[in-house]
Motif scaffolding. Structure first.
Motif, PDB file in Angstrom:
ATOM      1  N   ALA A 116       0.911  -1.179  -0.004  1.00 43.27           N
ATOM      2  CA  ALA A 116      -0.095  -0.167   0.065  1.00 43.27           C
ATOM      3  C   ALA A 116       1.095   1.121  -0.110  1.00 43.27           C
ATOM      4  CB  ALA A 116      -0.837   0.226   1.168  1.00 43.27           C
ATOM      5  N   GLU A 117       2.117   1.328   0.831  1.00 39.73           N
ATOM      6  CA  GLU A 117       2.850   2.445   0.882  1.00 39.73           C
ATOM      7  C   GLU A 117       3.600   2.584  -0.541  1.00 39.73           C
ATOM      8  OE1 GLU A 117       4.299   2.366   5.437  1.00 39.73           O
ATOM      9  OE2 GLU A 117       5.528   1.152   3.888  1.00 39.73           O
ATOM     10  N   ALA A 118       3.692   1.328  -1.438  1.00 37.72           N
ATOM     11  CA  ALA A 118       4.384   1.659  -2.685  1.00 37.72           C
ATOM     12  C   ALA A 118       3.506   2.311  -3.523  1.00 37.72           C
ATOM     13  CB  ALA A 118       4.839   0.136  -3.224  1.00 37.72           C
ATOM     14  N   ALA A 119       2.232   1.742  -3.553  1.00 40.39           N
ATOM     15  CA  ALA A 119       1.284   2.189  -4.242  1.00 40.39           C
ATOM     16  C   ALA A 119       0.881   3.885  -3.990  1.00 40.39           C
ATOM     17  CB  ALA A 119      -0.126   1.469  -4.268  1.00 40.39           C
ATOM     18  N   ALA A 120       0.898   4.160  -3.090  1.00 45.50           N
ATOM     19  CA  ALA A 120       0.821   5.532  -2.682  1.00 45.50           C
ATOM     20  C   ALA A 120       2.090   6.466  -3.091  1.00 45.50           C
ATOM     21  CB  ALA A 120       0.509   5.603  -0.838  1.00 45.50           C
ATOM     22  N   ALA A 121       3.191   5.899  -3.092  1.00 45.82           N
ATOM     23  CA  ALA A 121       4.315   6.368  -3.343  1.00 45.82           C
ATOM     24  C   ALA A 121       4.095   6.644  -5.164  1.00 45.82           C
ATOM     25  CB  ALA A 121       5.788   5.623  -3.457  1.00 45.82           C
ATOM     26  N   GLY A 122       3.712   5.618  -5.782  1.00 43.93           N
ATOM     27  CA  GLY A 122       3.192   5.646  -7.342  1.00 43.93           C
ATOM     28  C   GLY A 122       2.442   6.825  -7.533  1.00 43.93           C
ATOM     29  N   ALA A 123       1.426   6.771  -6.848  1.00 39.05           N
ATOM     30  CA  ALA A 123       0.406   7.795  -6.904  1.00 39.05           C
ATOM     31  C   ALA A 123       0.876   9.209  -6.719  1.00 39.05           C
ATOM     32  CB  ALA A 123      -0.921   7.492  -5.962  1.00 39.05           C
ATOM     33  N   ARG A 124       1.443   9.423  -5.955  1.00 39.92           N
ATOM     34  CA  ARG A 124       2.411  10.681  -5.727  1.00 39.92           C
ATOM     35  C   ARG A 124       3.206  11.072  -6.682  1.00 39.92           C
ATOM     36  NH1 ARG A 124       2.975  13.740  -1.283  1.00 39.92           N
ATOM     37  NH2 ARG A 124       4.629  15.617  -1.191  1.00 39.92           N
ATOM     38  N   ALA A 125       3.867  10.382  -7.232  1.00 35.10           N
ATOM     39  CA  ALA A 125       4.800  10.612  -8.503  1.00 35.10           C
ATOM     40  C   ALA A 125       3.660  11.010  -9.771  1.00 35.10           C
ATOM     41  CB  ALA A 125       5.575   9.186  -8.800  1.00 35.10           C
ATOM     42  N   SER A 126       2.666  10.324  -9.856  1.00 35.91           N
ATOM     43  CA  SER A 126       1.716  10.442 -10.821  1.00 35.91           C
ATOM     44  C   SER A 126       0.996  11.945 -10.721  1.00 35.91           C
ATOM     45  CB  SER A 126       0.386   9.560 -10.953  1.00 35.91           C
ATOM     46  OG  SER A 126       1.106   8.190 -11.129  1.00 35.91           O
ATOM     47  N   ILE A 127       0.879  12.101  -9.498  1.00 35.86           N
ATOM     48  CA  ILE A 127       0.545  13.875  -9.173  1.00 35.86           C
ATOM     49  C   ILE A 127       1.637  14.576  -9.794  1.00 35.86           C
ATOM     50  CG2 ILE A 127       0.190  15.570  -7.383  1.00 35.86           C
ATOM     51  CD1 ILE A 127      -1.298  13.411  -5.859  1.00 35.86           C
ATOM     52  N   THR A 128       2.901  14.432  -9.430  1.00 37.86           N
ATOM     53  CA  THR A 128       3.849  15.408 -10.163  1.00 37.86           C
ATOM     54  C   THR A 128       3.936  15.412 -11.354  1.00 37.86           C
ATOM     55  OG1 THR A 128       5.241  14.597  -7.954  1.00 37.86           O
ATOM     56  CG2 THR A 128       6.464  15.632  -9.587  1.00 37.86           C
ATOM     57  N   ALA A 129       3.754  14.251 -12.117  1.00 40.08           N
ATOM     58  CA  ALA A 129       3.950  14.132 -13.446  1.00 40.08           C
ATOM     59  C   ALA A 129       2.652  14.921 -14.134  1.00 40.08           C
ATOM     60  CB  ALA A 129       3.868  12.889 -14.095  1.00 40.08           C
ATOM     61  N   ALA A 130       1.546  14.580 -13.555  1.00 38.36           N
ATOM     62  CA  ALA A 130       0.322  15.426 -14.005  1.00 38.36           C
ATOM     63  C   ALA A 130       0.440  16.858 -13.959  1.00 38.36           C
ATOM     64  CB  ALA A 130      -0.946  15.089 -13.332  1.00 38.36           C
ATOM     65  N   SER A 131       0.861  17.272 -12.752  1.00 34.45           N
ATOM     66  CA  SER A 131       1.041  18.827 -12.531  1.00 34.45           C
ATOM     67  C   SER A 131       1.977  19.353 -13.629  1.00 34.45           C
ATOM     68  CB  SER A 131       1.528  18.819 -11.075  1.00 34.45           C
ATOM     69  OG  SER A 131       1.829  20.176 -10.506  1.00 34.45           O
ATOM     70  N   ALA A 132       3.016  18.763 -13.599  1.00 32.55           N
ATOM     71  CA  ALA A 132       4.002  19.167 -14.886  1.00 32.55           C
ATOM     72  C   ALA A 132       3.387  19.498 -16.164  1.00 32.55           C
ATOM     73  CB  ALA A 132       5.243  18.335 -14.670  1.00 32.55           C
ATOM     74  N   ASP A 133       2.420  18.551 -16.467  1.00 34.33           N
ATOM     75  CA  ASP A 133       1.886  18.493 -17.742  1.00 34.33           C
ATOM     76  C   ASP A 133       0.834  19.487 -17.745  1.00 34.33           C
ATOM     77  OD1 ASP A 133       3.156  16.292 -18.712  1.00 34.33           O
ATOM     78  OD2 ASP A 133       1.640  14.975 -18.205  1.00 34.33           O
TER      79      ASP A 133
END
Length: 332
Positions: A116-133
């Protein structure tokens, strides 16, 4: 042969009733009877005085805290360290259950938490990429609007850039939603891990308080269920007396009155106590089958009211719960 005068001298003298003289034996008897009468009068006076100043009952027993030691999880008993009548300390292990199944569940909960912590870390990275886009497409949208106002690009090209910017914003919001869901999963897995660790801790059954092991109903190899009563632990903190007085003795009884306590097991010794509280109901009202005076034939019976009496000082003698005592409450 003795003469009549010699026989008269040798014969014992018999007191003459007419003379009023009494023999020494009669005087002793009268003195004893007088002393007994005096003692009886003094005793009767003391009893009468006692009846006015005190209320007494022998329907009284010593009570104490009795803690039930129970199992909170099912399991097989591996070890029983508790011994009958032994003094134990609070937190001391009394029973050990087989913990292998609970260790496995704890390890599974730990692995689920890591996922669950790994999935949360991936979701946080997705937020960073989506914010940059989103930032890039918003900048492109500003430039495209300026160019369209200068007729450098067409309206259709501006619409395409606008749609891309809106899509990037939606993607950013979706990424944040997935991240919040991932965090919720992390909290859930953390709670499951805490529960697994708690269940594992329950396999070590410990003493809830200081006291003596009084009744043990568990042996190694036995399989126990949650809530099953395994040991009775009599607390060593304090003892008190519950005296059951007749309702006709309660008129002048109040909390705070002084009490004289005599324990049957130690005759000749008296302990001082104080009335702490008086029950709001008679003992019959709390019995398994309380009487219903509205049905059948009514027979009036004097009811008993429980009165709690505490010792002014901790008794030096090893008193046990359930011992019979006699109490005298000073009610004047």
């Amino acid at each position: 042969m003795e003469t009549p005068e010699q026989q008269r001298k040798a014969a014992p003298e018999v007191p003459d009733a007419a003379s009023g003289k009494k023999s020494p034996i009669g005087l002793v008897k009268m003195a004893v009877l007088g002393a007994l009468a005096t003692i009886g009068l003094v005793w009767a006076g003391q009893m009468i005085q006692h009846s006015f100043l005190y209320e007494e009952t022998d329907n009284a027993q010593i009570e104490g805290d009795i803690y039930p030691v129970i199992s909170r999880v099912p399991g097989k008993v591996l070890e029983v360290t508790a011994e009958d009548n032994r003094l134990v300390k609070k937190g001391e292990q009394l029973i050990a259950l087989d913990s292998l199944d609970f260790v496995v569940r704890r390890d599974e909960a730990r692995a689920a938490l890591k996922n669950a912590e790994a999935a949360a870390a991936g979701a946080r990275a997705s937020i960073t990429a989506a914010s940059a886009d989103e930032k890039k497409l918003q900048a492109d949208l500003l430039r495209s609007r300026n160019l369209q106002r200068q007729d450098v690009i067409s309206k259709a090209e501006l619409d395409a850039v606008t749609a891309g910017a809106l899509g990037a914003g939606a993607g950013h919001a979706e990424a944040e939603s997935r991240y919040r869901a991932a965090l919720a999963q992390v909290e859930l897995r953390q709670a499951e891990l805490r529960n697994a660790e708690l269940q594992l801790s329950y396999t070590s059954i410990k003493a809830p308080a200081n006291g003596h092991i009084s009744r043990k109903n568990v042996q190694p190899g036995q399989f126990v269920q949650p809530g099953q009563h395994l040991i009775a632990l009599v607390g060593s903190g304090r003892l008190w007396v519950v005296a059951n007085f007749k309702e006709t003795q309660m008129e002048k009884m109040r909390p705070g009155q002084k009490v004289s306590i005599r324990v049957d097991a130690f005759p000749g010794e008296t302990y001082e106590g104080t009335v702490e509280s008086i029950s709001a109901g008679t003992g019959a009202k709390f019995s398994l089958l309380p009487p219903d005076n509205a049905s059948g034939n009514f027979v009036k019976v004097a009811q008993r009211v429980p009165v709690k009496i505490v010792f002014d000082r901790k008794p030096e003698r090893p008193l046990s719960t359930g011992m019979n005592v006699v109490v005298d409450v000073r009610v004047d």
